[in-house]
Design an enzyme around this catalytic site. Sequence first.
Site, PDB file in Angstrom:
ATOM      1  N   ARG A  61     -32.848  15.380  18.803  1.00  0.00           N
ATOM      2  CA  ARG A  61     -32.095  14.845  17.891  1.00  0.00           C
ATOM      3  C   ARG A  61     -30.721  14.224  18.380  1.00  0.00           C
ATOM      4  O   ARG A  61     -30.137  15.072  18.494  1.00  0.00           O
ATOM      5  CB  ARG A  61     -31.684  16.743  17.157  1.00  0.00           C
ATOM      6  CG  ARG A  61     -33.128  16.978  16.204  1.00  0.00           C
ATOM      7  CD  ARG A  61     -32.569  18.239  15.509  1.00  0.00           C
ATOM      8  NE  ARG A  61     -33.482  18.656  14.695  1.00  0.00           N
ATOM      9  CZ  ARG A  61     -34.087  19.259  14.122  1.00  0.00           C
ATOM     10  NH1 ARG A  61     -32.979  20.209  13.169  1.00  0.00           N
ATOM     11  NH2 ARG A  61     -35.234  19.799  12.823  1.00  0.00           N
ATOM     12  N   ASP A  63     -27.334  12.427  18.269  1.00  0.00           N
ATOM     13  CA  ASP A  63     -25.888  12.641  17.594  1.00  0.00           C
ATOM     14  C   ASP A  63     -25.841  11.734  16.561  1.00  0.00           C
ATOM     15  O   ASP A  63     -26.395  10.862  17.320  1.00  0.00           O
ATOM     16  CB  ASP A  63     -25.117  12.642  18.613  1.00  0.00           C
ATOM     17  CG  ASP A  63     -25.119  14.790  18.930  1.00  0.00           C
ATOM     18  OD1 ASP A  63     -25.285  14.766  17.806  1.00  0.00           O
ATOM     19  OD2 ASP A  63     -24.354  15.054  20.557  1.00  0.00           O
ATOM     20  N   ARG A 212     -22.932  12.375  27.739  1.00  0.00           N
ATOM     21  CA  ARG A 212     -21.588  11.775  27.175  1.00  0.00           C
ATOM     22  C   ARG A 212     -20.663  12.266  28.254  1.00  0.00           C
ATOM     23  O   ARG A 212     -19.881  11.468  28.489  1.00  0.00           O
ATOM     24  CB  ARG A 212     -21.640  11.510  26.050  1.00  0.00           C
ATOM     25  CG  ARG A 212     -22.168  10.198  25.419  1.00  0.00           C
ATOM     26  CD  ARG A 212     -21.660  10.354  24.019  1.00  0.00           C
ATOM     27  NE  ARG A 212     -21.301  11.101  22.967  1.00  0.00           N
ATOM     28  CZ  ARG A 212     -21.363  11.146  22.076  1.00  0.00           C
ATOM     29  NH1 ARG A 212     -20.337  11.105  22.082  1.00  0.00           N
ATOM     30  NH2 ARG A 212     -21.797  12.653  20.880  1.00  0.00           N
TER      31      ARG A 212
END
Length: 287
Positions: A61, A63, A212
Site C-alpha cells: 500500500r 503512500d 524514504r
Amino acid sequence: MSDEAAPGFTRVRLDLAYDGREFSGWAKQKGGRRTVQGELEDALRVVMRLGEAPELTVAGRTDAGVHARGQVAHVDLPDEVWAEHGPHLLRRLAGRLPMDVRVFRVAVAPPHFNARFSAIWRRYAYRVTDHPGGADPLQRGHVLWHNWPLDLDAMNEAARGLLGEHDFAAYCKRREGATTIRTLQELSWTRRPDRVLEATVRADAFCHNMVRSLVGAMLFVGDGHRPPEWPAKVLAAGVRDSAVHVVRPHGLTLEEVGYPADDALAARNLASRNRRSLPGDPPGGCC
C-alpha cells in the site's frame, strides 16, 4: 483475508503501474480523496456492470505521491462474471481507467495466491540527482534534486551496514501493535550517465516511511554531513534521530514484487502472517 476464493468465485491477479503524483496513495480514504484503489475498483465495477465495486488486495500500500511500475493486486470475482468479462477485461480497463494508472496483465491466480501475504520480497527504486542545474524537467516527477554533490562510494559503504534482519524502528513511523522487524535483502546505489543516482532497495516487507528514511540517512552521508558508519549506529540505537529526514515521495517507485513457486504459496502465506500480522497491525501506507 482468505488465501482461497470462496466457492463460486475466481481469484484474479492484476499487474499494474501508476504515476503517484495525483494520488493520495493506494488505499481508499474517507473524504473523497483520489486513490489508486478507488480508481481501479470503480473501473472494475463499471466495465463488468457490477452492483458494487469488488475489493482489491494489494502487495504494497504505497503512500501519497509514490509511484509503481510492478504493483500486484488480486480480486475475487463471481465465476459467471469472470467467464463473461475475463477475455475482454484488460482492454476494457484500458478504456476506462485514467491515464496515470494502467493494468498490464489480468490472469487467474494459482491456488493459495494472495497478493499481499504470498510475496517474498518487494523491490523499490529511489532516484535522486545532484546535478547543480537541478533535475531534468522531463523527469522532475520521478527524480529528487539534492543540492549537494553526493559521494557514491560513501553511500554504498553506509548501505552495507544496514543489510540483514533488524528492528528498523529508527527508520519507521511507529504504529500501535505493529512490528518493525524487517529483513533488508539488498541496498545499493549506482550512478547513471545522466547523473541520476539510483538506489535499489529490496526487503521481505517494509514498514511505514522505511525506504524514504533510509534514503534520507544515506544522502546525509553522501553529501558529507555524516560519516558512513552513522546510519548503522542510528539503526542500532533503535530510536528516531532528528537528523534522519524522510525524503519526498516522488523519487520512489515500487519496481517489482517477488513470489515463490506455486506449490510454496500456502507455506509462504502462513509464514508471512506469523511474522508480520501482529494484533493491531495496520493496513496503511508504506515506504
